[in-house]
Write a protein that holds these residues in place. Structure first.
Motif, PDB file in Angstrom:
ATOM      1  N   ASP A 212     -74.564 -66.812  43.226  1.00  0.00           N
ATOM      2  CA  ASP A 212     -75.847 -66.117  43.215  1.00  0.00           C
ATOM      3  C   ASP A 212     -76.287 -65.801  44.627  1.00  0.00           C
ATOM      4  N   GLY A 226     -85.874 -67.794  43.721  1.00  0.00           N
ATOM      5  CA  GLY A 226     -85.196 -68.403  42.578  1.00  0.00           C
ATOM      6  C   GLY A 226     -83.814 -67.800  42.347  1.00  0.00           C
ATOM      7  N   TYR A 269     -75.055 -78.166  35.818  1.00  0.00           N
ATOM      8  CA  TYR A 269     -74.963 -77.012  36.709  1.00  0.00           C
ATOM      9  C   TYR A 269     -74.742 -77.599  38.090  1.00  0.00           C
ATOM     10  N   ASN A 285     -78.207 -79.361  38.797  1.00  0.00           N
ATOM     11  CA  ASN A 285     -79.322 -79.019  37.920  1.00  0.00           C
ATOM     12  C   ASN A 285     -78.867 -79.368  36.515  1.00  0.00           C
ATOM     13  N   GLY A 289     -78.563 -72.017  35.016  1.00  0.00           N
ATOM     14  CA  GLY A 289     -79.143 -71.318  36.160  1.00  0.00           C
ATOM     15  C   GLY A 289     -79.796 -70.024  35.701  1.00  0.00           C
ATOM     16  N   ASP A 290     -80.783 -69.598  36.424  1.00  0.00           N
ATOM     17  CA  ASP A 290     -81.436 -68.327  36.176  1.00  0.00           C
ATOM     18  C   ASP A 290     -81.409 -67.581  37.509  1.00  0.00           C
ATOM     19  N   PRO A 291     -80.590 -66.571  37.691  1.00  0.00           N
ATOM     20  CA  PRO A 291     -80.030 -65.629  36.708  1.00  0.00           C
ATOM     21  C   PRO A 291     -78.569 -65.858  36.279  1.00  0.00           C
ATOM     22  N   GLU A 292     -77.928 -66.996  36.641  1.00  0.00           N
ATOM     23  CA  GLU A 292     -76.512 -67.154  36.278  1.00  0.00           C
ATOM     24  C   GLU A 292     -76.303 -67.162  34.766  1.00  0.00           C
TER      25      GLU A 292
END
Ligand code: AMP
Ligand code: GLY
Length: 423
Positions: A212, A226, A269, A285, A289-292
């Motif tokens: 990312d 993020g 994660y 985490n 994930g966001d955006p993963e």
């Protein structure tokens, strides 16, 4: 079955989008959701942190399965409470979510179970932390122990910056209680990547690697966010690297957590730094994930609901995940000013035209629908995602879709994926 997804970001839109495609899903709810989830699920006006209301809704609406998106409700014990009521869920208990909720806990686990990570020490007292800094080389990294919305990590080029970071976290309490303890650790060089695995307490099912872009502006400059975009596969995580990450990092973590009486269920994660010596763990985490997550959902061929259920029911040893050969990329569109101050309430047009681009899907994050219009309500607002035969084609299509969106109050990076494409 009746399924409830908890959260309101792009990650949750992607989870809803994939779960809605499962023949097993009869009714899908999202709490609180956004304008995108409203198209594939029924939004329920309950905040993701309001555990009492979520539990009451799950009971009243005969929910069979709860999928928890963000870390807040996990660390607060939503899964523990659902377990007690016999409601199945995807995500770790609070004891498992400690891997994300406390960096010091994770570093101690790494030390005890021989998981490669940066050398470190933990401190609950500023003078001792500064003493450690005085006797170690720079750059050095100072981290608030607890959850700090991704902002609790300070990379310090020299000792003065590091002393100041200690003061900021421990004395000025910039991150509140998250900074009661700090971890001070060695700065790692290499290429950063993320790796995801489902874990059912005993068995891990590798998902995939992704990379990312955390900085707000092109060239990986500007403040941390993020995440402004991501792609998968990550060239740095080839099959040989997946095998190493599984044996050197993921598996010892699962064994260690079980041995500590905290069997881990959910998604691990792993934030990794990869150099010639191999992978090192930067942090864990305990959620997607966001955006993963959005690129992962695009590449997944298997039924996501089946996978998450297999994880919750301890059946991963007999489960496989199938993936498309194509690459996926997401370009995040954020409100101008993000991650600093930004305005809310501007209208977004052109979403249908963007969705119509070959291979593209637009995932919503901070959006809401009002009188038939889609309005921006957050910092990260859209995730324009596309598949392609390789990262380069996925990038071309993602930006083609971005260019169909008519939202003058938004911005995006124009160079997502440069590292993979330059290789
Ligand atoms: P974290 O929230 O722990 O993932 O840290 C945020 C970002 O800081 C990571 O994505 C890395 O880019 C960077 N970072 C954290 N720890 C280290 C380290 N020990 N060495 C180098 N960079 C780090
Ligand atoms: N993309 C970074 C995160 O989800 O924490």
């Amino acid at each position: 079955m009746n399924v409830l997804v908890v959260g309101s970001g792009g990650r949750e839109h992607a989870l809803c989008w994939a779960i809605a495609q499962s023949p097993k899903c009869k009714k899908l709810y999202c709490a609180p959701g956004n304008a995108g989830t409203a198209a594939v699920a029924e939004n329920v006006e309950i905040d993701a942190e309001d555990l009492d209301a979520l539990i009451a809704f799950a009971q009243d609406s005969a929910i069979d399965f709860v999928v928890v998106g963000p870390e807040g409700p996990l660390v607060a014990g939503l899964v523990d409470r659902l377990d007690k009521l016999g409601i199945k869920s995807f995500g770790p208990t609070a004891a498992g979510a400690e891997l994300e909720g406390s960096k010091a806990f994770t570093k101690d686990l790494c030390a005890k179970y021989d998981i490669p990570t940066a050398d470190y020490d933990r401190f609950d007292e500023p003078d001792a932390a500064k003493e450690y800094i005085t006797t170690h080389s720079t750059p050095i990294v100072v981290k608030a122990d607890g959850l700090a919305a991704g902002k609790g990590v300070i990379i310090c080029r020299n000792k003065n910056e590091a002393y100041a970071a200690i003061d900021q976290i421990m004395i000025e309490e910039a991150f509140g209680e998250a900074g009661t303890e700090v971890v001070v650790e060695q700065f790692l060089e290499g290429e950063e990547a993320s790796f995801f695995a489902l874990v059912d307490g005993e068995t891990a099912l590798p998902l995939l690697g992704a990379q990312d872009h955390k900085r707000a502006h092109d060239g990986d400059e500007g403040p941390n966010t993020g995440g402004m975009g991501a792609y998968s596969p990550a060239p740095v995580i080839d099959q040989a690297m997946v095998d190493r990450v599984m044996t050197e990092i993921i598996e010892p973590t699962i064994k260690g957590m079980a041995a500590e009486g905290r069997p881990f269920k959910g998604v691990l994660y792993a934030g990794l730094m990869i150099d010639d010596d191999g992978p090192k763990l930067i942090e864990y985490n305990t959620r997607f994930g966001d955006p993963e997550c959005q690129v992962m959902c695009m590449r997944l061929k298997s039924d996501l609901l089946d996978l998450l259920l297999a994880c919750a029911e301890g059946r991963l040893a007999k489960t496989k995940a199938e993936w498309r050969d194509e690459a996926a990329m997401i370009v995040v569109m954020a409100a101008k000013g993000y991650p600093g101050k930004y305005k809310k309430g501007s209208e977004i047009k052109g979403l249908d035209a963007a969705d119509a681009v070959e291979g593209a899907v637009v995932f919503h994050a901070g959006t809401a629908e009002q009188d038939g219009k889609v309005l921006a309500t957050g910092g990260r607002v859209l995730g324009v995602t596309a598949l392609g035969k390789n990262v380069k084609e996925a990038q071309k299509r993602a930006y083609e879709a971005v260019d169909k969106i008519d939202w003058p109050e938004g911005f995006c990076r124009r160079d997502i994926g440069w590292r993979a494409i330059d290789r």
